[in-house]
Write a protein that holds these residues in place. Structure first.
Motif, PDB file in Angstrom:
ATOM      1  N   ARG A 189      51.459  48.038  39.372  1.00 15.80           N
ATOM      2  CA  ARG A 189      51.478  48.025  40.828  1.00 15.80           C
ATOM      3  C   ARG A 189      50.360  47.140  41.372  1.00 15.80           C
ATOM      4  O   ARG A 189      50.544  46.411  42.349  1.00 15.80           O
ATOM      5  CB  ARG A 189      51.339  49.457  41.344  1.00 15.80           C
ATOM      6  N   MET A 190      49.187  47.204  40.754  1.00 18.44           N
ATOM      7  CA  MET A 190      48.062  46.390  41.204  1.00 18.44           C
ATOM      8  C   MET A 190      48.360  44.898  41.035  1.00 18.44           C
ATOM      9  O   MET A 190      47.895  44.074  41.807  1.00 18.44           O
ATOM     10  CB  MET A 190      46.802  46.772  40.429  1.00 18.44           C
ATOM     11  N   ALA A 191      49.163  44.572  40.021  1.00 16.37           N
ATOM     12  CA  ALA A 191      49.492  43.174  39.742  1.00 16.37           C
ATOM     13  C   ALA A 191      50.727  42.690  40.490  1.00 16.37           C
ATOM     14  O   ALA A 191      51.061  41.504  40.430  1.00 16.37           O
ATOM     15  CB  ALA A 191      49.690  42.972  38.238  1.00 16.37           C
ATOM     16  N   GLY A 192      51.444  43.607  41.184  1.00 16.64           N
ATOM     17  CA  GLY A 192      52.674  43.205  41.853  1.00 16.64           C
ATOM     18  C   GLY A 192      53.739  42.767  40.873  1.00 16.64           C
ATOM     19  O   GLY A 192      54.509  41.834  41.134  1.00 16.64           O
ATOM     20  N   TRP A 193      53.797  43.451  39.743  1.00 18.75           N
ATOM     21  CA  TRP A 193      54.706  43.073  38.652  1.00 18.75           C
ATOM     22  C   TRP A 193      55.213  44.344  37.990  1.00 18.75           C
ATOM     23  O   TRP A 193      54.449  45.303  37.818  1.00 18.75           O
ATOM     24  CB  TRP A 193      53.946  42.219  37.641  1.00 18.75           C
ATOM     25  N   ARG A 198      64.783  43.764  37.266  1.00 22.28           N
ATOM     26  CA  ARG A 198      65.683  42.612  37.396  1.00 22.28           C
ATOM     27  C   ARG A 198      65.219  41.671  38.488  1.00 22.28           C
ATOM     28  O   ARG A 198      65.774  40.584  38.659  1.00 22.28           O
ATOM     29  CB  ARG A 198      67.102  43.109  37.703  1.00 22.28           C
ATOM     30  N   GLN A 199      64.194  42.098  39.237  1.00 17.82           N
ATOM     31  CA  GLN A 199      63.653  41.263  40.306  1.00 17.82           C
ATOM     32  C   GLN A 199      62.477  40.450  39.771  1.00 17.82           C
ATOM     33  O   GLN A 199      61.707  40.924  38.948  1.00 17.82           O
ATOM     34  CB  GLN A 199      63.171  42.137  41.471  1.00 17.82           C
ATOM     35  N   ALA A 200      62.367  39.216  40.234  1.00 17.35           N
ATOM     36  CA  ALA A 200      61.214  38.402  39.861  1.00 17.35           C
ATOM     37  C   ALA A 200      59.957  39.015  40.468  1.00 17.35           C
ATOM     38  O   ALA A 200      60.021  39.751  41.450  1.00 17.35           O
ATOM     39  CB  ALA A 200      61.396  36.969  40.363  1.00 17.35           C
ATOM     40  N   ALA A 201      58.828  38.720  39.851  1.00 14.52           N
ATOM     41  CA  ALA A 201      57.556  39.225  40.385  1.00 14.52           C
ATOM     42  C   ALA A 201      57.428  38.809  41.843  1.00 14.52           C
ATOM     43  O   ALA A 201      57.684  37.664  42.208  1.00 14.52           O
ATOM     44  CB  ALA A 201      56.394  38.678  39.568  1.00 14.52           C
ATOM     45  N   GLY A 202      57.053  39.773  42.678  1.00 14.12           N
ATOM     46  CA  GLY A 202      56.913  39.490  44.100  1.00 14.12           C
ATOM     47  C   GLY A 202      55.602  38.783  44.391  1.00 14.12           C
ATOM     48  O   GLY A 202      55.062  38.056  43.546  1.00 14.12           O
ATOM     49  N   THR A 203      55.091  38.997  45.580  1.00 12.29           N
ATOM     50  CA  THR A 203      53.828  38.396  45.957  1.00 12.29           C
ATOM     51  C   THR A 203      52.708  39.053  45.153  1.00 12.29           C
ATOM     52  O   THR A 203      52.459  40.244  45.293  1.00 12.29           O
ATOM     53  CB  THR A 203      53.561  38.563  47.457  1.00 12.29           C
ATOM     54  N   GLN A 204      52.070  38.286  44.319  1.00 12.02           N
ATOM     55  CA  GLN A 204      51.001  38.813  43.491  1.00 12.02           C
ATOM     56  C   GLN A 204      49.644  38.424  44.069  1.00 12.02           C
ATOM     57  O   GLN A 204      49.509  37.373  44.703  1.00 12.02           O
ATOM     58  CB  GLN A 204      51.122  38.283  42.060  1.00 12.02           C
ATOM     59  N   GLU A 208      41.452  36.600  40.836  1.00 17.07           N
ATOM     60  CA  GLU A 208      40.164  37.156  41.245  1.00 17.07           C
ATOM     61  C   GLU A 208      40.329  38.481  41.964  1.00 17.07           C
ATOM     62  O   GLU A 208      39.585  39.438  41.717  1.00 17.07           O
ATOM     63  CB  GLU A 208      39.423  36.160  42.144  1.00 17.07           C
ATOM     64  N   ALA A 209      41.328  38.568  42.886  1.00 16.22           N
ATOM     65  CA  ALA A 209      41.548  39.815  43.615  1.00 16.22           C
ATOM     66  C   ALA A 209      42.017  40.916  42.676  1.00 16.22           C
ATOM     67  O   ALA A 209      41.655  42.092  42.836  1.00 16.22           O
ATOM     68  CB  ALA A 209      42.563  39.593  44.733  1.00 16.22           C
ATOM     69  N   PHE A 210      42.830  40.567  41.698  1.00 13.23           N
ATOM     70  CA  PHE A 210      43.295  41.527  40.687  1.00 13.23           C
ATOM     71  C   PHE A 210      42.103  42.096  39.933  1.00 13.23           C
ATOM     72  O   PHE A 210      41.983  43.314  39.734  1.00 13.23           O
ATOM     73  CB  PHE A 210      44.251  40.801  39.743  1.00 13.23           C
ATOM     74  N   GLU A 211      41.179  41.235  39.545  1.00 13.42           N
ATOM     75  CA  GLU A 211      40.008  41.689  38.801  1.00 13.42           C
ATOM     76  C   GLU A 211      39.071  42.516  39.664  1.00 13.42           C
ATOM     77  O   GLU A 211      38.501  43.510  39.209  1.00 13.42           O
ATOM     78  CB  GLU A 211      39.287  40.482  38.202  1.00 13.42           C
ATOM     79  N   THR A 212      38.917  42.128  40.939  1.00  6.50           N
ATOM     80  CA  THR A 212      38.098  42.925  41.854  1.00  6.50           C
ATOM     81  C   THR A 212      38.681  44.325  42.017  1.00  6.50           C
ATOM     82  O   THR A 212      37.955  45.323  41.998  1.00  6.50           O
ATOM     83  CB  THR A 212      38.002  42.234  43.226  1.00  6.50           C
ATOM     84  N   ALA A 213      40.016  44.415  42.173  1.00 13.04           N
ATOM     85  CA  ALA A 213      40.660  45.722  42.332  1.00 13.04           C
ATOM     86  C   ALA A 213      40.464  46.581  41.088  1.00 13.04           C
ATOM     87  O   ALA A 213      40.220  47.789  41.186  1.00 13.04           O
ATOM     88  CB  ALA A 213      42.148  45.533  42.624  1.00 13.04           C
ATOM     89  N   ILE A 214      40.543  45.967  39.908  1.00 10.66           N
ATOM     90  CA  ILE A 214      40.381  46.725  38.668  1.00 10.66           C
ATOM     91  C   ILE A 214      38.970  47.264  38.542  1.00 10.66           C
ATOM     92  O   ILE A 214      38.764  48.460  38.271  1.00 10.66           O
ATOM     93  CB  ILE A 214      40.737  45.849  37.448  1.00 10.66           C
ATOM     94  N   LEU A 241      45.718  40.028  32.052  1.00  9.16           N
ATOM     95  CA  LEU A 241      44.933  41.240  31.919  1.00  9.16           C
ATOM     96  C   LEU A 241      43.546  40.867  31.384  1.00  9.16           C
ATOM     97  O   LEU A 241      43.430  40.052  30.482  1.00  9.16           O
ATOM     98  CB  LEU A 241      45.631  42.178  30.931  1.00  9.16           C
ATOM     99  N   PRO A 242      42.475  41.429  31.958  1.00 11.73           N
ATOM    100  CA  PRO A 242      41.142  41.152  31.406  1.00 11.73           C
ATOM    101  C   PRO A 242      41.121  41.479  29.909  1.00 11.73           C
ATOM    102  O   PRO A 242      41.618  42.534  29.499  1.00 11.73           O
ATOM    103  CB  PRO A 242      40.232  42.093  32.201  1.00 11.73           C
ATOM    104  N   PRO A 243      40.576  40.600  29.073  1.00 19.03           N
ATOM    105  CA  PRO A 243      40.664  40.768  27.614  1.00 19.03           C
ATOM    106  C   PRO A 243      40.192  42.127  27.096  1.00 19.03           C
ATOM    107  O   PRO A 243      40.882  42.754  26.280  1.00 19.03           O
ATOM    108  CB  PRO A 243      39.797  39.627  27.075  1.00 19.03           C
TER     109      PRO A 243
END
Length: 366
Positions: A189-193, A198-204, A208-214, A241-243
């Motif tokens: 959910r955080m990644a928008g994926w 069957r739907q393509a990934a939406g607005t992700q 940087e924002a993904f990492e800040t949220a994590i 994904l952060p390693p």
């Protein structure tokens, strides 16, 4: 995170007590490493970078303001020189500062420590405001984020839910997260994926924002209790994904979901329709084509992902339930985790041995 000056963000009435190591792992990785207080300590955090950079990512809870932009007729230089009273400072800055009460502090930051933040801080201090400037600016914050994402995933015990359909694990995590005793991190959910959609990934979000949220979520977790997440690949659409987090998920105990096929297909169809902004199809949920897709493509794909990790992982008891309806799912999770369902039981006895098998080993999830 707040993205504009019309937000209802309210600063704390009083600076919060320091977060202890016992309360959360944030105590092991504090913002004092970049010479500032915790973000929630500040009544107002102001991002002075260009708007395009702010929209890509910003400090948690930050507002955007650029001295000299079209909304600021005075310009940052004149503001610093004249030190206008707060009530006469140009909007939107004056509106933001109206939120700051006596004794509260403001945090300013630029891109890499350029004079903009220092000049504005000097002007605000002349108005008896307590102001901190992030040393090194945004560049310093990003270094802190990267270091934290290497450390914090190693400080908690992870529990991983596996299903070929990401909408299923998200629903289970939602149900777990409704109880304060369960810590959850829904990376999909955080990644928008969503896996298996069957739907393509939406607005992700940006990487940087993904990492800040994590890291913002990780710092709130307690090391005393496990964190539940879903099994995800290291590439989630356009995001990585952060390693260290990927490594932690790869070796953690794995739980699979067991749901009747008609219910699985019904939920899958409904979730995909929601993602596409369409009404759910009335087609028979036992449609052979959907069943073939689910069993013939998605499940083996999950198996391939798990096998590709290349590390022997411990698989734990399957979570079986008949319905994704909230009450039924919540009851199944409580039973699976061996939680007490009797509100009148006050003795708090340890019932861990209820799940023991003939050899005395527990069959209950750790």
């Amino acid at each position: 995170m707040t993205s504009n000056t019309n937000s209802s963000h309210q600063g704390p009435q009083h600076p919060p007590a320091p977060v202890s190591d016992i309360e959360s792992i944030g105590g092991y990785f504090h913002t004092n490493r970049i010479e500032i207080q915790d973000f929630r300590y500040y009544a107002l955090v102001v991002d002075l970078r260009p708007r395009i950079d702010f929209e890509r990512d910003h400090l948690p809870g930050a507002f955007h303001y650029v001295p000299g932009d079209p909304d600021d007729s005075s310009g940052g230089a004149r503001l610093a020189q004249e030190a206008a009273p707060r009530s006469y400072m140009p909007d939107p800055l004056g509106t933001l500062l109206a939120r700051v009460r006596p004794g509260q502090r403001v945090l300013l930051y630029c891109t890499s420590g350029e004079p903009t933040a220092r000049n504005l801080a000097a002007a605000l201090r002349l108005q008896n405001l307590g102001v901190d400037v992030l040393p090194g600016g945004w560049d310093s914050y990003r270094q802190w984020v990267r270091a934290g994402l290497e450390l914090l995933p190693r400080l908690v015990s992870w529990r991983v839910l596996a299903s070929p359909l990401g909408c299923e694990t998200s629903r289970v995590l939602d149900s777990m997260g409704a109880h304060e005793t369960h810590q959850t991190l829904d990376l999909q959910r955080m990644a928008g994926w969503t896996a298996g959609s069957r739907q393509a990934a939406g607005t992700q979000p940006s990487q940087e924002a993904f990492e800040t949220a994590i890291i913002d979520r990780l710092r709130d977790f307690s090391a005393e209790r496990p964190v539940w997440t879903s099994f995800v690949p290291r590439q989630l659409g356009a995001l990585e994904l952060p390693p260290a987090l990927g490594d932690a998920i790869a070796v953690s105990p794995l739980y699979r979901l067991d749901v009747p096929l008609p219910e699985r297909l019904r939920h899958w169809r409904h979730s995909d329709a929601e993602d596409a902004g369409e009404p759910a199809s009335g087609q028979d949920v036992a449609d052979e084509m959907l069943a073939a897709t689910l069993l013939g493509e998605l499940a083996p794909d999950l198996e391939a992902q798990v096998s590709a990790v290349g590390i022997s992982r411990r698989e734990l008891p399957v979570l079986a339930f008949d319905s994704f309806e909230p009450a039924a799912l919540s009851a199944a999770i409580r039973a699976w985790l061996g939680e007490e369902d009797d509100a009148d039981d006050e003795d708090g006895e340890d019932r861990a041995d209820e799940g023991e098998d003939e050899d005395g080993e527990s069959s209950r999830p750790a």
